[in-house]
Design a protein around this motif. Structure first.
Motif, PDB file in Angstrom:
ATOM      1  N   UNK A  30       0.829  -1.216   0.000  1.00  0.00           N
ATOM      2  CA  UNK A  30       0.000   0.000   0.000  1.00  0.00           C
ATOM      3  C   UNK A  30       0.857   1.257   0.000  1.00  0.00           C
ATOM      4  N   UNK A  31       2.066   1.174   0.587  1.00  0.00           N
ATOM      5  CA  UNK A  31       2.913   2.361   0.725  1.00  0.00           C
ATOM      6  C   UNK A  31       3.954   2.501  -0.387  1.00  0.00           C
ATOM      7  N   UNK A  32       4.258   1.389  -1.093  1.00  0.00           N
ATOM      8  CA  UNK A  32       5.353   1.399  -2.062  1.00  0.00           C
ATOM      9  C   UNK A  32       5.002   2.205  -3.312  1.00  0.00           C
ATOM     10  N   UNK A  33       5.979   2.969  -3.796  1.00  0.00           N
ATOM     11  CA  UNK A  33       5.822   3.746  -5.019  1.00  0.00           C
ATOM     12  C   UNK A  33       6.395   2.938  -6.177  1.00  0.00           C
ATOM     13  N   UNK A  34       5.512   2.303  -6.979  1.00  0.00           N
ATOM     14  CA  UNK A  34       5.976   1.451  -8.078  1.00  0.00           C
ATOM     15  C   UNK A  34       6.316   2.274  -9.319  1.00  0.00           C
TER      16      UNK A  34
END
Length: 260
Positions: free
Chosen positions: A256-260
């Motif tokens: 939910x927090x990761x910037x892909x």
């Protein structure tokens, strides 16, 4: 989530590595039973293989799957689908496909040799349950490593180090601490330390089920002393469930927090 789970599951069980994994366990089972047709002894022999091999395979497959399916994952993320749905589906699909290879691969030779009519059927089911727990745990841990490291080489390195730590290094550190602090009462420390290693917990769970006091070891004997055989068995199962739930929750949080 069910659609993503089914897609990941069917995609993985059709892969060459799944067939190799299944064939390895099937061959291992037939060879063990051919050399010694005693089903109880074969189950004990398999225990030492399962508690080391299934975490290693779960770790390697988990980290490989994460990096190899990265582009597909990013494509799914561009669709109006919840991140938790995508990663939960992929995690369950991967874990279930590996667990199925383990269960079918060992189940066929043991069924051929009559495990269904044997008194050892309960012990064999416990062995498969232990391998399944370890698969779910180490796949979850490896996906956490993948989500925390965009660099593929670092991710593989950390994943292998994680398996090595729980399979080998942890026991070494544990034994050193027992020797160094041998003059102090270490029962509660040893009992608590065993809870932080899922491989040790799985081994204790199987040995408590087999009721082989000579092979229980220090931590296994402590489990039996504190909880008794049956309560110790269910306590081990409960803690292994917690070992699955915590890394799974971390996967959802990091995704939910990761910037892909």
């Amino acid at each position: 989530m069910i659609k993503i789970l089914k897609y990941s599951f069917y995609d993985l069980i059709r892969s060459r590595w799944s067939y190799v994994y299944l064939a390895f366990y099937m061959l291992l089972g037939f060879v063990l039973l051919f050399l010694n047709s005693d089903l109880s002894k074969a189950t004990i022999t398999l225990m030492n293989i399962i508690v080391v091999l299934t975490p290693m395979i779960g770790t390697i497959f988990g980290i490989m799957y994460f990096y190899n399916s990265r582009e597909f994952t990013e494509l799914l993320l561009s669709q109006p689908i919840k991140r938790s749905t995508i990663f939960a589906g992929q995690y369950l699909g991967l874990s279930l496909s590996l667990s199925m290879s383990l269960i079918v691969g060992l189940g066929i030779p043991f069924l051929v040799y009559g495990i269904g009519q044997s008194d050892a059927v309960g012990n064999f089911v416990t062995l498969l349950m232990s391998g399944t727990f370890l698969t779910f745990i180490f796949v979850a841990l490896s996906l956490n490593i993948g989500l925390s490291n965009s660099n593929k080489i670092k991710g593989f390195g950390y994943a292998i180090l994680l398996w090595l730590f729980f399979a080998v290094i942890y026991d070494g550190l544990f034994m050193i601490s027992l020797v160094v602090f041998g003059d102090y009462p270490l029962d509660k420390f040893a009992l608590g330390a065993s809870l932080f290693n899922p491989i040790d917990l799985s081994r204790i769970m199987i040995l408590l089920k087999l009721e082989i006091s000579a092979l229980l070891g220090y931590t296994g004997a402590l489990f039996q002393k504190f909880f008794g055989t049956n309560l110790g068995f269910f306590a081990s199962v409960g803690i292994l469930v917690v070992w699955i739930a915590i890394p799974f929750g971390l996967i959802l949080r990091k995704a939910a927090q990761k910037d892909f």
